[in-house]
Design a protein around this motif. Sequence first.
Motif, short mmCIF file in Angstrom:
data_model
loop_
_atom_site.label_atom_id
_atom_site.label_comp_id
_atom_site.label_asym_id
_atom_site.label_seq_id
_atom_site.Cartn_x
_atom_site.Cartn_y
_atom_site.Cartn_z
N ALA A 110 63.14 116.91 111.74
CA ALA A 110 62.78 115.63 111.13
C ALA A 110 62.46 114.62 112.22
O ALA A 110 62.94 114.71 113.35
CB ALA A 110 63.94 115.13 110.26
N ALA B 72 67.24 117.78 109.89
CA ALA B 72 67.63 116.92 111.00
C ALA B 72 68.14 117.75 112.18
O ALA B 72 67.95 117.39 113.34
CB ALA B 72 68.70 115.92 110.57
N ALA C 106 60.18 113.70 106.92
CA ALA C 106 61.45 113.32 106.31
C ALA C 106 62.34 114.54 106.09
O ALA C 106 61.86 115.60 105.66
CB ALA C 106 61.20 112.62 104.98
N LYS C 107 63.63 114.36 106.39
CA LYS C 107 64.63 115.41 106.15
C LYS C 107 64.54 115.84 104.68
O LYS C 107 64.33 115.02 103.79
CB LYS C 107 66.02 114.86 106.48
N VAL D 266 61.97 120.77 106.45
CA VAL D 266 62.26 119.79 107.50
C VAL D 266 63.75 119.49 107.48
O VAL D 266 64.30 119.15 106.43
CB VAL D 266 61.43 118.50 107.30
#
Length: 154
Positions: free
Chosen positions: A33, A142, A113-114, A140
């Motif tokens: 992310a 983090a 975006a996560k 995606v």
Amino acid sequence: MRKFSSCLGAALLALSFTAGAQVVDVKSAWARASVPGQKATGAFMTLTAPAGATLVGVRSPAAGVAEVHEMKMDGDVMKMRAIPSLALPAGQAVELKPGGYHLMLLDLKAPLAKDSQVPITLVLRDAKGVESQLELKVPVQAVAPAGGMAGHSH
């Protein structure tokens, strides 16, 4: 239920690639992310080419530029550079991971975006020299998924 439906989606995607000539298996795919203003991020996965192949390119509509990169020590300094291709020896898993071979998405058009997905196209050349494209929807995250998402394949 969400986890089940994402697993089902991954399984259906895997079936769509096995219906034709399968050049490479993709497992544990994820992209890091990003935050507003960040212009680059990495994507990671494990690639296995049953009959051997070469990764010769990568594209994503989420990035102005997408490249295959390697990180390696040069003396006491870790250096990252784009490479023109990456060999995928027959039957051997090649891991694209932080600190090693990976995909770089540069000039991001928007933050990743996560818990979203990013489309990535792998351009492959099989052992006979025939090029093909493999369309992926990469989750995606983090951080690297716990357990490596070993059950997911595309």
